[in-house]
Write an enzyme that holds these catalytic residues in place. Structure first.
Site, PDB file in Angstrom:
ATOM      1  N   GLU A 141     -15.740  14.934   4.775  1.00 45.63           N
ATOM      2  CA  GLU A 141     -16.949  14.829   3.946  1.00 45.63           C
ATOM      3  C   GLU A 141     -17.059  13.462   3.264  1.00 45.63           C
ATOM      4  O   GLU A 141     -18.155  13.007   2.943  1.00 45.63           O
ATOM      5  CB  GLU A 141     -16.965  15.935   2.884  1.00 45.63           C
ATOM      6  CG  GLU A 141     -17.212  17.332   3.419  1.00 45.63           C
ATOM      7  CD  GLU A 141     -16.014  17.930   4.166  1.00 45.63           C
ATOM      8  OE1 GLU A 141     -14.876  17.492   3.919  1.00 45.63           O
ATOM      9  OE2 GLU A 141     -16.236  18.819   5.016  1.00 45.63           O
ATOM     10  N   ASN A 142     -15.908  12.806   3.046  1.00 46.00           N
ATOM     11  CA  ASN A 142     -15.933  11.506   2.363  1.00 46.00           C
ATOM     12  C   ASN A 142     -16.658  10.422   3.179  1.00 46.00           C
ATOM     13  O   ASN A 142     -17.079   9.406   2.628  1.00 46.00           O
ATOM     14  CB  ASN A 142     -14.515  11.031   2.013  1.00 46.00           C
ATOM     15  CG  ASN A 142     -13.850  11.827   0.917  1.00 46.00           C
ATOM     16  OD1 ASN A 142     -12.620  11.949   0.872  1.00 46.00           O
ATOM     17  ND2 ASN A 142     -14.626  12.404  -0.002  1.00 46.00           N
ATOM     18  N   HIS A 201      -9.872   3.276  -6.883  1.00 41.47           N
ATOM     19  CA  HIS A 201      -9.107   3.506  -5.638  1.00 41.47           C
ATOM     20  C   HIS A 201      -7.927   2.530  -5.553  1.00 41.47           C
ATOM     21  O   HIS A 201      -6.841   2.910  -5.099  1.00 41.47           O
ATOM     22  CB  HIS A 201     -10.011   3.340  -4.413  1.00 41.47           C
ATOM     23  CG  HIS A 201     -11.118   4.361  -4.355  1.00 41.47           C
ATOM     24  ND1 HIS A 201     -10.895   5.705  -4.509  1.00 41.47           N
ATOM     25  CD2 HIS A 201     -12.461   4.226  -4.168  1.00 41.47           C
ATOM     26  CE1 HIS A 201     -12.044   6.366  -4.415  1.00 41.47           C
ATOM     27  NE2 HIS A 201     -13.009   5.486  -4.215  1.00 41.47           N
ATOM     28  N   ASP A 212      -7.152  13.320  -6.481  1.00 42.25           N
ATOM     29  CA  ASP A 212      -8.552  13.234  -6.902  1.00 42.25           C
ATOM     30  C   ASP A 212      -8.671  12.569  -8.275  1.00 42.25           C
ATOM     31  O   ASP A 212      -7.758  12.643  -9.092  1.00 42.25           O
ATOM     32  CB  ASP A 212      -9.138  14.656  -6.940  1.00 42.25           C
ATOM     33  CG  ASP A 212     -10.651  14.643  -6.953  1.00 42.25           C
ATOM     34  OD1 ASP A 212     -11.262  13.613  -6.594  1.00 42.25           O
ATOM     35  OD2 ASP A 212     -11.234  15.672  -7.338  1.00 42.25           O
ATOM     36  N   ARG A 216      -3.294  19.445  -7.269  1.00 42.29           N
ATOM     37  CA  ARG A 216      -4.564  18.716  -7.289  1.00 42.29           C
ATOM     38  C   ARG A 216      -4.682  18.032  -8.641  1.00 42.29           C
ATOM     39  O   ARG A 216      -4.520  18.669  -9.689  1.00 42.29           O
ATOM     40  CB  ARG A 216      -5.761  19.645  -7.070  1.00 42.29           C
ATOM     41  CG  ARG A 216      -7.075  18.845  -7.073  1.00 42.29           C
ATOM     42  CD  ARG A 216      -8.285  19.605  -6.581  1.00 42.29           C
ATOM     43  NE  ARG A 216      -9.408  18.686  -6.461  1.00 42.29           N
ATOM     44  CZ  ARG A 216     -10.380  18.783  -5.574  1.00 42.29           C
ATOM     45  NH1 ARG A 216     -10.390  19.764  -4.709  1.00 42.29           N
ATOM     46  NH2 ARG A 216     -11.364  17.891  -5.540  1.00 42.29           N
ATOM     47  N   ARG A 249     -13.654   8.693 -11.373  1.00 45.18           N
ATOM     48  CA  ARG A 249     -13.805   8.956 -12.813  1.00 45.18           C
ATOM     49  C   ARG A 249     -12.916   8.037 -13.630  1.00 45.18           C
ATOM     50  O   ARG A 249     -13.289   7.576 -14.703  1.00 45.18           O
ATOM     51  CB  ARG A 249     -13.468  10.428 -13.114  1.00 45.18           C
ATOM     52  CG  ARG A 249     -14.658  11.337 -12.937  1.00 45.18           C
ATOM     53  CD  ARG A 249     -14.259  12.771 -12.820  1.00 45.18           C
ATOM     54  NE  ARG A 249     -13.673  13.048 -11.505  1.00 45.18           N
ATOM     55  CZ  ARG A 249     -13.096  14.197 -11.168  1.00 45.18           C
ATOM     56  NH1 ARG A 249     -13.004  15.159 -12.066  1.00 45.18           N
ATOM     57  NH2 ARG A 249     -12.622  14.380  -9.954  1.00 45.18           N
TER      58      ARG A 249
HETATM   59  C1  IPE Z   1     -11.062  15.735  -2.061  1.00 45.18           C
HETATM   60  O1  IPE Z   1     -11.684  15.072  -3.106  1.00 45.18           O
HETATM   61  C2  IPE Z   1     -10.732  14.772  -0.956  1.00 45.18           C
HETATM   62  C3  IPE Z   1      -9.665  13.823  -1.248  1.00 45.18           C
HETATM   63  C4  IPE Z   1      -8.929  13.795  -2.320  1.00 45.18           C
HETATM   64  C5  IPE Z   1      -9.386  12.887  -0.198  1.00 45.18           C
HETATM   65  P1  IPE Z   1     -13.259  14.975  -3.202  1.00 45.18           P
HETATM   66  O2  IPE Z   1     -13.558  14.193  -4.442  1.00 45.18           O
HETATM   67  O3  IPE Z   1     -13.842  14.465  -1.946  1.00 45.18           O
HETATM   68  O4  IPE Z   1     -13.678  16.502  -3.375  1.00 45.18           O
HETATM   69  P2  IPE Z   1     -14.923  17.163  -4.088  1.00 45.18           P
HETATM   70  O5  IPE Z   1     -16.149  16.472  -3.562  1.00 45.18           O
HETATM   71  O6  IPE Z   1     -14.765  16.962  -5.550  1.00 45.18           O
HETATM   72  O7  IPE Z   1     -14.833  18.609  -3.731  1.00 45.18           O
HETATM   73  C1  IPE Z   2     -10.207  10.621  -4.829  1.00 46.31           C
HETATM   74  O1  IPE Z   2     -10.923  10.153  -5.894  1.00 46.31           O
HETATM   75  C2  IPE Z   2     -10.177   9.648  -3.672  1.00 46.31           C
HETATM   76  C3  IPE Z   2     -10.992  10.069  -2.514  1.00 46.31           C
HETATM   77  C4  IPE Z   2     -11.622  11.193  -2.403  1.00 46.31           C
HETATM   78  C5  IPE Z   2     -11.079   9.140  -1.401  1.00 46.31           C
HETATM   79  P1  IPE Z   2     -12.500  10.294  -5.971  1.00 46.31           P
HETATM   80  O2  IPE Z   2     -13.109   9.066  -5.390  1.00 46.31           O
HETATM   81  O3  IPE Z   2     -12.968  11.573  -5.406  1.00 46.31           O
HETATM   82  O4  IPE Z   2     -12.709  10.289  -7.549  1.00 46.31           O
HETATM   83  P2  IPE Z   2     -13.703  11.190  -8.393  1.00 46.31           P
HETATM   84  O5  IPE Z   2     -13.438  12.613  -8.027  1.00 46.31           O
HETATM   85  O6  IPE Z   2     -15.092  10.755  -8.017  1.00 46.31           O
HETATM   86  O7  IPE Z   2     -13.355  10.891  -9.812  1.00 46.31           O
HETATM   87 MG    MG Z   3     -13.275  13.408  -6.188  1.00 48.66          MG
END
Ligand code: IPE
Ligand code: IPE
Ligand code: MG
Length: 267
Positions: free
Chosen positions: A82-83, A52, A35, A203, A39
Site C-alpha cells: 500500500e505504501n 525516515h 511506524d 508495532r 509523525r
Molecule cells: C505499516 O505502516 C507499513 C510499514 C510500517 C512499512 P503504515 O503507516 O503504512 O500503516 P497504516 O497506513 O497506518 O495502516
Molecule cells: C513508517 O512510518 C515508515 C513506512 C511506512 C515506510 P510512516 O511513514 O508510516 O509514519 P507515520 O505513520 O505517517 O507517522
Molecule cells: Mg504510518
C-alpha cells in the site's frame, strides 16, 4: 577471510545475560511494524523524509540489539504494498534510503554474521535497489548467527494470493493433490517458507492494527504496541518489551495444566 572488527559481537554470541534477559525464554523470531516516522518529523516541523532518515538509525540500533540479545530472526516491515500509493517523492526517498542503508550495512552484517533475506514483491523495486538487495543477500548468504528478514513491497494479502495461485497451478498440473493441502503445505508456499512464525510482534507509534503484515504467520504471535514513534524507539525499550514477552503465558489455545503435563512428558 573475515577480519574481526571491534564492534563484532561474534566473540559473544549469547550475550543476553548482559542485557538481563532469560536466555531460555528468548523470542526466537521478532517481527516489527516500524511506524511513526512521518509523525516524528511533522511534530518537529520537519519534512517526513527526515523522519525516515532518522528511522534508519533506529533500524541499525535494533538490528544490533537483536544480535546482542541472541534473537535468531528479526523481520522488519519496511515498505508495504500500500505504501506505493504515497506521493512519488516520498516513495523515491524511501527507495533511495533503502539502497543507501543496504550499502552502508554490508560490512556490519558481515562482521556480525547476519544473513539478509527479503520478503515481498521484490520485482516491483527499482532496478538499482533490487540489485543492491541481491548483492547484499548474496554477500551474506553463508552467515548464520541471525537472519534479518526485510519486508519490502510486502503485503499479507498479496502473499496469500500468490500462495493460492502457486498451489492451484501445481494442483492443475497434478503435482499437488488438493486433499493433501495442509497448513505445512501453505507455509511452504509463502514468502516466509522455511522461517518459523514470529513469537513476538511489535508495532511502534500506537496504532492498534496489523496493516497487512504477516497475516498468516502471526496466528499465535504475542503482540506489543508501544506509543513510541519509530525514530525514538530505543535499545532500552526494545529490551523492556522482550522482558515483558518473557513474562507472558503462551497457551496456544490450551489450558495451563495441559501445558504443565506436556512439559513433564517431554522430560
Ligand atoms: C505499516 O505502516 C507499513 C510499514 C510500517 C512499512 P503504515 O503507516 O503504512 O500503516 P497504516 O497506513 O497506518 O495502516
Ligand atoms: C513508517 O512510518 C515508515 C513506512 C511506512 C515506510 P510512516 O511513514 O508510516 O509514519 P507515520 O505513520 O505517517 O507517522
Ligand atoms: Mg504510518
Amino acid at each position: 577471510m573475515q577480519t574481526k572488527k571491534k564492534r563484532s559481537l561474534n566473540s559473544n554470541p549469547s550475550s543476553s545475560d548482559g542485557l538481563d534477559l532469560d536466555p531460555a525464554r528468548l523470542p526466537h523470531h521478532v517481527a516489527i511494524i516500524m511506524d511513526g516516522n512521518g509523525r516524528w518529523a511533522t511534530r518537529r516541523l520537519l519534512n517526513r523524509i527526515n523522519g525516515h532518515q532518522q528511522g534508519a538509525d533506529t533500524v541499525r540500533t535494533i538490528i544490533r540489539t537483536s544480535r546482542e540479545a541472541g534473537i535468531s530472526i528479526l523481520t522488519l516491515y519496511a515498505f508495504s504494498t500500500e505504501n506505493w500509493e504515497r506521493p512519488q517523492i516520498e516513495v523515491n526517498a524511501l527507495m533511495d534510503l533503502l539502497k543507501k542503508f543496504l550499502k552502508s550495512e554490508q560490512q556490519e552484517l558481515m562482521d556480525n554474521h547476519i544473513r539478509l533475506n527479503a520478503i515481498g514483491q521484490i520485482n516491483r523495486l527499482p532496478d538499482d535497489v533490487r540489485q543492491t538487495l541481491h548483492e547484499t543477500m548474496t554477500l551474506t548468504r553463508e552467515n548464520n548467527a541471525m537472519l534479518l528478514n526485510l519486508a519490502l513491497s510486502y503485503g499479507g494479502r498479496s502473499e496469500i494470493v500468490k500462495m493460492v495461485r502457486d498451489i492451484a497451478r501445481k494442483s492443475v498440473q497434478g503435482e499437488i493433490d488438493p486433499e493433501s493441502i495442509t497448513s505445512e503445505c501453505i507455509q511452504e508456499h509463502l514468502y516466509t517458507r522455511g522461517i518459523p512464525d514470529p513469537d513476538l510482534l511489535i508495532r511502534t507509534s500506537g496504532e492498534m492494527r496489523i496493516s497487512n503484515f504477516l497475516l498468516w504467520q502471526i496466528a499465535y504471535a504475542e503482540i506489543y504496541i508501544t506509543e513510541t514513534l519509530w525514530p525514538d524507539f530505543s535499545k532500552d525499550e526494545f529490551i523492556q518489551i522482550i522482558k515483558d514477552y518473557q513474562q507472558r503465558d503462551r497457551r496456544f489455545g490450551k489450558i495451563n495444566s495441559q501445558r504443565r503435563s506436556l512439559k513433564v512428558r517431554e522430560h
